[in-house]
Enzyme design. Structure first.
Site, PDB file in Angstrom:
ATOM      1  N   GLU A 157      39.473  33.325  38.786  1.00  0.00           N
ATOM      2  CA  GLU A 157      38.410  33.334  39.784  1.00  0.00           C
ATOM      3  C   GLU A 157      37.445  32.171  39.578  1.00  0.00           C
ATOM      4  O   GLU A 157      37.082  31.466  40.532  1.00  0.00           O
ATOM      5  CB  GLU A 157      37.646  34.660  39.725  1.00  0.00           C
ATOM      6  CG  GLU A 157      38.471  35.876  40.125  1.00  0.00           C
ATOM      7  CD  GLU A 157      37.701  37.177  39.940  1.00  0.00           C
ATOM      8  OE1 GLU A 157      36.459  37.156  40.095  1.00  0.00           O
ATOM      9  OE2 GLU A 157      38.318  38.211  39.631  1.00  0.00           O
TER      10      GLU A 157
ATOM     11  N   ASN B  47      31.833  42.829  37.703  1.00  0.00           N
ATOM     12  CA  ASN B  47      31.359  44.152  38.126  1.00  0.00           C
ATOM     13  C   ASN B  47      31.777  45.133  37.038  1.00  0.00           C
ATOM     14  O   ASN B  47      32.916  45.605  36.998  1.00  0.00           O
ATOM     15  CB  ASN B  47      31.961  44.537  39.481  1.00  0.00           C
ATOM     16  CG  ASN B  47      31.368  45.820  40.048  1.00  0.00           C
ATOM     17  OD1 ASN B  47      31.012  46.730  39.305  1.00  0.00           O
ATOM     18  ND2 ASN B  47      31.274  45.893  41.365  1.00  0.00           N
TER      19      ASN B  47
ATOM     20  N   ARG C   1      49.222  39.865  39.286  1.00  0.00           N
ATOM     21  CA  ARG C   1      47.930  40.536  39.141  1.00  0.00           C
ATOM     22  C   ARG C   1      46.816  39.538  38.825  1.00  0.00           C
ATOM     23  O   ARG C   1      45.752  39.542  39.469  1.00  0.00           O
ATOM     24  CB  ARG C   1      48.033  41.580  38.031  1.00  0.00           C
ATOM     25  CG  ARG C   1      47.034  42.737  38.101  1.00  0.00           C
ATOM     26  CD  ARG C   1      45.633  42.351  37.822  1.00  0.00           C
ATOM     27  NE  ARG C   1      44.749  43.495  37.806  1.00  0.00           N
ATOM     28  CZ  ARG C   1      43.446  43.405  37.648  1.00  0.00           C
ATOM     29  NH1 ARG C   1      42.882  42.220  37.527  1.00  0.00           N
ATOM     30  NH2 ARG C   1      42.692  44.489  37.629  1.00  0.00           N
TER      31      ARG C   1
ATOM     32  N   THR D 204      42.168  37.301  34.819  1.00  0.00           N
ATOM     33  CA  THR D 204      41.901  37.372  36.259  1.00  0.00           C
ATOM     34  C   THR D 204      40.577  36.697  36.591  1.00  0.00           C
ATOM     35  O   THR D 204      40.469  35.927  37.553  1.00  0.00           O
ATOM     36  CB  THR D 204      41.870  38.836  36.727  1.00  0.00           C
ATOM     37  OG1 THR D 204      43.117  39.476  36.418  1.00  0.00           O
ATOM     38  CG2 THR D 204      41.630  38.921  38.230  1.00  0.00           C
TER      39      THR D 204
ATOM     40  N   ARG E  82      41.131  45.349  46.179  1.00  0.00           N
ATOM     41  CA  ARG E  82      41.117  46.367  45.130  1.00  0.00           C
ATOM     42  C   ARG E  82      42.223  47.391  45.334  1.00  0.00           C
ATOM     43  O   ARG E  82      42.841  47.866  44.384  1.00  0.00           O
ATOM     44  CB  ARG E  82      39.754  47.055  45.098  1.00  0.00           C
ATOM     45  CG  ARG E  82      38.659  46.205  44.473  1.00  0.00           C
ATOM     46  CD  ARG E  82      37.289  46.815  44.674  1.00  0.00           C
ATOM     47  NE  ARG E  82      36.238  45.963  44.136  1.00  0.00           N
ATOM     48  CZ  ARG E  82      34.967  46.015  44.499  1.00  0.00           C
ATOM     49  NH1 ARG E  82      34.581  46.888  45.416  1.00  0.00           N
ATOM     50  NH2 ARG E  82      34.087  45.203  43.956  1.00  0.00           N
TER      51      ARG E  82
ATOM     52  N   GLU F 170      35.221  47.465  36.376  1.00  0.00           N
ATOM     53  CA  GLU F 170      36.077  47.199  35.220  1.00  0.00           C
ATOM     54  C   GLU F 170      36.284  48.458  34.384  1.00  0.00           C
ATOM     55  O   GLU F 170      37.395  48.714  33.897  1.00  0.00           O
ATOM     56  CB  GLU F 170      35.477  46.082  34.371  1.00  0.00           C
ATOM     57  CG  GLU F 170      35.561  44.716  35.035  1.00  0.00           C
ATOM     58  CD  GLU F 170      35.022  43.606  34.148  1.00  0.00           C
ATOM     59  OE1 GLU F 170      34.775  43.869  32.941  1.00  0.00           O
ATOM     60  OE2 GLU F 170      34.845  42.475  34.639  1.00  0.00           O
TER      61      GLU F 170
ATOM     62  N   LYS G  46      34.602  36.598  47.596  1.00  0.00           N
ATOM     63  CA  LYS G  46      33.225  36.542  47.110  1.00  0.00           C
ATOM     64  C   LYS G  46      32.541  35.235  47.510  1.00  0.00           C
ATOM     65  O   LYS G  46      31.335  35.211  47.792  1.00  0.00           O
ATOM     66  CB  LYS G  46      33.201  36.743  45.595  1.00  0.00           C
ATOM     67  CG  LYS G  46      33.626  38.155  45.186  1.00  0.00           C
ATOM     68  CD  LYS G  46      33.368  38.435  43.718  1.00  0.00           C
ATOM     69  CE  LYS G  46      33.688  39.886  43.394  1.00  0.00           C
ATOM     70  NZ  LYS G  46      33.377  40.242  41.993  1.00  0.00           N
TER      71      LYS G  46
END
Length: 415
Positions: free
Chosen positions: A394, A305, A268, A390, A101, A309, A279
């Site tokens: 994931e 989350n 990014r 993004t 982060r 966000e 995770k």
């Protein structure tokens, strides 16, 4: 809403005045501090800066006669510093969510500044060729007719293909050819838009060694590349939002700024692979079960989350409002014999006032901003393109990581 903004503006004005007064009255102390920094202290060498570092590197402020500082000066020329002095870090630290982060937050400046740069030119849709839908290519047909043709064969990368390219694709391929030769795409957080056309690294440079367990190689998870989708979405959605319609003939500057935006966006969204790996390591059984059931929707929900966000969106809008306007210059009445102190106080007060104005403007409606780029546009690009893509990376990574291909048609940001 108007009343709320008016009240906030009034409060900000009071805060700005108080801030200016505070710094003005304390200018003597500020100047004394600056003198102590510039005369009594010396900057030690900054080392170990890394996109993935969990903590910012120390600036190393130490007295100039410090034995430790002298040792640091010697070590900056030492190719193999001792273990006790090198910034050692374990993979688990690199892959911590806090570390990731932190890196994503630092990337926001790069992305927002690049988009502000692109917004200063007209749309210039001629540079996008077939990437640009016909409904967005509204410039004079004569411009398109007289525009030259580009092919991969005209790039010095060993590719003899004569298939047509847009000017943007031509610039991207040429840029990636150069960057690949100096090892850019050997880094696990960099992804080329044209991976099959880039050349090798120049022999004069030594190989870089990266940790082998940053990402999983299972199922080709580490090789996931969504740049083809990103390129289309950037041209069709982001460019029209950032620019005004028209043609200003600044084609070279346009594609140079496009390349900067695309490379920042690519880095990014592909950081999603590091997020997903982190995770997964926290709950491998849970993700494996969802993948075995082909439940992409539940995986997406498990990854999301919403609080984080919202923070990202609010921060992006505030940064866009701050960076998208010129700083305010505050002139304070001079104190006799204190011109330098007054100047210092004015600079600091101006910075505080600019920040306050940007904060107020970032809360306004879409039509209330007259800076370089509307903050709501940057926020919308984050909300509709950057964050969804993004998370798509994931989910795709987790499926590959668990030995399966993601189901067709599930991608939220892949449009």
């Amino acid at each position: 809403m108007a009343t709320k903004i008016l009240v906030q503006t009034g409060c900000s004005a009071v805060i700005m005045f108080q801030t200016a007064l505070f710094f003005y009255l304390n200018a003597c102390a500020a100047e004394a501090f600056m003198k102590s920094v510039t005369t009594g202290l010396t900057i030690g060498n900054m080392r170990g800066g890394s996109e993935n570092a969990p903590h910012s590197p120390s600036l190393g402020w130490r007295p100039s006669n410090s034995a430790i500082f002298v040792k640091e000066q010697q070590n900056q020329y030492d190719a193999t510093p001792s273990v006790s002095e090198s910034p050692n870090m374990k993979t688990v630290d690199v892959l911590s969510l806090d570390s990731i982060r932190s890196s994503l937050i630092r990337q926001e400046e790069t992305i927002i500044f690049a988009m502000i740069e692109r917004s200063q030119f007209c749309r210039n849709s001629v540079v996008y060729g077939s990437l640009c839908p016909s409904n967005l290519a509204k410039e004079d047909d004569a411009v398109h007719k007289n525009f030259g043709k580009f092919t991969a064969a005209s790039i010095s990368n060993g590719n003899d293909s004569d298939s047509p390219l847009s000017f943007l694709e031509f610039m991207l391929q040429g840029t990636e050819t150069l960057y690949a030769s100096v090892r850019r795409y050997t880094s696990p957080d960099e992804h080329p838009f044209f991976p099959h056309t880039i050349s090798g690294v120049v022999s004069a440079l030594p190989d870089l060694v990266y940790p082998t367990n940053l990402l999983s190689e299972i199922g080709g998870a580490a090789d996931i590349n969504f740049n083809d989708v990103l390129l289309r979405r950037y041209v069709r959605e982001a460019v029209p939002a950032l620019t005004v319609e028209g043609d200003d003939e600044q084609y070279g500057s346009t594609v140079v700024s496009d390349v900067s935006v695309l490379q920042a966006l690519s880095k990014r969204i592909h950081y999603g692979k590091f997020v997903a790996e982190s995770k997964y390591l926290a709950d491998p059984e849970g993700y494996q079960k969802l993948v075995d059931n082909g439940d992409a929707v539940s995986i997406m929900a498990k990854l999301t989350n919403e609080a984080v966000e919202r923070q990202v969106l609010n921060r992006a809008r505030l940064k866009a409002a701050t960076y998208g306007r010129d700083p305010l210059l505050v002139s304070l009445p001079p104190m006799e014999g204190k011109s330098k102190r007054t100047e210092l106080a004015g600079i600091v007060a101006g910075a505080a006032a600019s920040a306050a104005v940007a904060a107020v403007e970032s809360m306004g409606t879409n039509d209330e901003y007259d800076g370089k780029v509307n903050p709501s546009v940057i926020q919308r690009i984050y909300k509709e393109i950057i964050i969804p893509m993004t998370k798509d990376v994931e989910v795709a990574y987790l499926f590959k990581r668990c030995g399966k291909d993601p189901p067709e048609g599930w991608y939220g940001g892949m449009q």
